[in-house]
Design an enzyme around this catalytic site. Structure first.
Site, short mmCIF file in Angstrom:
data_model
loop_
_atom_site.label_atom_id
_atom_site.label_comp_id
_atom_site.label_asym_id
_atom_site.label_seq_id
_atom_site.Cartn_x
_atom_site.Cartn_y
_atom_site.Cartn_z
N ARG A 105 0.86 -1.17 0.06
CA ARG A 105 0.01 0.09 -0.10
C ARG A 105 0.82 1.22 -0.07
O ARG A 105 0.54 2.08 -0.68
CB ARG A 105 -0.98 -0.03 1.11
CG ARG A 105 -2.10 -0.88 1.18
CD ARG A 105 -2.95 -0.97 2.20
NE ARG A 105 -4.31 -1.69 1.77
CZ ARG A 105 -5.28 -1.82 2.73
NH1 ARG A 105 -4.96 -1.60 3.99
NH2 ARG A 105 -6.53 -2.52 2.17
N LYS A 123 -15.92 -14.65 7.70
CA LYS A 123 -17.46 -14.48 8.00
C LYS A 123 -18.15 -14.29 6.70
O LYS A 123 -17.64 -13.42 5.95
CB LYS A 123 -17.47 -13.27 8.94
CG LYS A 123 -17.09 -13.58 10.46
CD LYS A 123 -17.41 -12.44 11.49
CE LYS A 123 -16.91 -12.64 12.63
NZ LYS A 123 -16.81 -11.30 13.51
N GLY A 162 -7.05 -7.28 1.61
CA GLY A 162 -5.65 -7.14 2.50
C GLY A 162 -5.07 -8.55 2.75
O GLY A 162 -3.97 -8.86 2.31
N GLY A 174 -12.67 -4.33 1.09
CA GLY A 174 -13.85 -3.64 1.46
C GLY A 174 -14.31 -2.69 0.23
O GLY A 174 -15.39 -2.96 -0.19
P1 AMP Z 1 -11.82 -11.73 6.29
O1 AMP Z 1 -11.07 -10.52 6.96
O2 AMP Z 1 -13.20 -12.11 6.54
O3 AMP Z 1 -11.33 -11.67 4.95
O4 AMP Z 1 -11.01 -13.06 7.03
C1 AMP Z 1 -9.75 -13.42 6.93
C2 AMP Z 1 -9.47 -14.36 8.06
O5 AMP Z 1 -10.19 -15.33 8.14
C3 AMP Z 1 -7.93 -14.62 7.97
O6 AMP Z 1 -7.19 -13.98 9.07
C4 AMP Z 1 -8.06 -16.08 8.19
O7 AMP Z 1 -7.14 -16.55 9.44
C5 AMP Z 1 -9.39 -16.29 8.74
N1 AMP Z 1 -10.10 -17.94 8.46
C6 AMP Z 1 -10.08 -18.61 7.18
N2 AMP Z 1 -10.28 -19.45 7.22
C7 AMP Z 1 -10.97 -19.81 8.46
C8 AMP Z 1 -11.63 -20.66 9.22
N3 AMP Z 1 -11.80 -21.99 8.74
N4 AMP Z 1 -11.80 -20.59 10.74
C9 AMP Z 1 -11.40 -19.51 11.21
N5 AMP Z 1 -10.96 -18.54 10.50
C10 AMP Z 1 -10.56 -18.57 9.29
#
Ligand code: AMP
Length: 403
Positions: A37, A201, A354, A377
């Protein structure tokens, strides 16, 4: 419509305020682990310096929530900028306090001042007009080059634009490139067009998923968000991440994809662990047989093979969100294998977010991707068809001679 162009501003010898996105990831020692970035903003900064401008840079870092929190100081960013620009960068002690205001007032042509973390001021995220006005008073020109935060109506992104007319504000090169790239991707993707969506999520990506459905031919779901879908399908997901309040939404996405003829892929096996830790006992199990109390932390090898098969004929890939907990080596294989496959393909490959950008860099395939967006986002909101609040004030009707 088109974006106000920085090259049309009469910048020579003036003071310019550049809103950047220096919200970079740090490792446990406080070192910047990925400076993409910062590097991405260098062209705009160089352009202004070449016009003999005095340059005021501003950014947020992390979420200090309106208070001064030492660990979110932009000091490491100032050092990296100094290194990349090969010239002195002064860091103000505050954002709009005595130090910043006096340093901004005294700034001379060719000098660079970095304000402290914008989010040390509570008014930043509240789009406070007083803060916006004070920031605007520092310079004669405003340039937004912070794509990653342009979906937020914050004081330094949206509020500030009201204090500059169209001859005194513009998009920087990075913002311009991102907006134009996603515009093309939404309006005329080469098909088949696939989205790979992962991360923790469903909630963070729900709207984007709904809006992507009519645009894509295939969707591959991975990461923690897959388990809300698997639970809704009646599987026992053990202690995996789940959002129970979104089970119905997951069902609607599955129904809608069927209706639209979009092929929706979900993991068929996972790497499950007894606890959320690198040293956890883990095993590969099918999605139907996750033991109670165990959590799925990565997609399994059968899912990798399935997703590769499904991605084989795809011409455009949009990837947002890792397939597992890629930060831990033990659960990084699924993401890493998909990253290699996507990188080796002849498709146009777009990485947003990111985490996903960090992931492809760790795997060492970042150079093979067609485009890595600096905003997760923001890119999702563009794909939802929204006009970003930080971009809207910089849009004008296309001038006649160019249209
Ligand atoms: P996001 O910020 O929603 O894109 O999520 C990214 C994060 O999701 C990363 O830090 C990953 O470690 C986490 N992640 C990916 N797969 C899983 C999983 N099966 N269980 C828990 N966390 C996860």
């Amino acid at each position: 419509m088109e974006l106000l162009n920085i090259k049309k501003l009469d910048l020579a010898g003036k003071k310019v305020f550049i809103r950047c996105d220096f919200n970079v990831p740090m490792d446990e020692f406080g070192n910047i682990s990925d400076d993409r970035r910062i590097r991405s903003a260098i062209s705009t900064i160089h352009y202004c310096l070449d016009q003999n401008c005095a340059v005021i840079l501003a950014s947020h870092l992390g979420r200090p929530k309106g208070e001064v929190v030492e660990k979110y100081s932009l000091a490491p960013v100032a050092r990296r900028l100094q290194h990349l620009l090969k010239r002195d960068v002064t860091l103000a002690k505050d954002v709009v306090g005595e130090d910043a205001m006096s340093k901004a007032a005294a700034l001379k042509d060719g000098e660079v001042l970095l304000l402290e973390n914008l989010r040390f001021e509570a008014g930043e995220t509240k789009n406070d007009p007083v803060l916006a006005k004070t920031l605007a008073s520092m310079a004669e020109f405003y340039v937004n080059d912070a794509f990653g935060v342009s979906h937020r109506a914050h004081a330094s992104v949206e509020g500030i634009t009201h204090f500059f007319d169209n001859e005194h504000k513009a998009a920087g090169f990075l913002l311009d490139r991102e907006i134009n790239f996603f515009g093309k991707l939404i309006n005329s993707p080469v098909r088949p067009f696939a989205a790979i969506v992962g991360g923790s999520k469903v909630s963070g990506k729900l709207e984007a998923l709904v809006n992507l459905l009519p645009k894509v031919d295939k969707i591959f779901i991975g990461g923690g968000m897959a388990f809300t879908f698997l639970k809704q399908m009646g599987y026992n997901i053990g202690a995996s991440l789940v959002e129970d309040d979104l089970l119905q939404e997951a069902q609607s996405i599955m129904d809608e994809s069927k209706k639209l003829g979009v092929k929706l892929y979900l993991p068929v096996d996972v790497v499950a662990a007894e606890k959320f830790a690198e040293d956890a006992v883990s095993k590969i199990v099918t999605a139907q047989e996750i033991p109670s109390g165990w959590m799925g932390l990565d997609i399994g090898p059968a899912t990798v093979r399935l997703y590769r098969e499904g991605l084989n004929d795809v011409q455009t890939v949009l990837w947002n969100g890792p397939m597992g907990v890629y930060e831990m080596d033990k659960f990084a294989r699924g993401s890493s294998k998909i990253a290699h496959f996507v990188a080796d393909s002849y498709a146009t490959t777009v990485v947003g977010g990111g985490d996903t950008a960090d992931l492809v860099q760790r795997v060492g395939v970042d150079d093979e991707m067609s485009f890595i967006s600096t905003g997760g986002g923001a890119s999702l909101e563009l794909l939802e068809g929204k006009i970003l609040p930080g971009v809207k004030p910089l849009m004008v009707e296309k001038s006649k001679e160019e249209s």
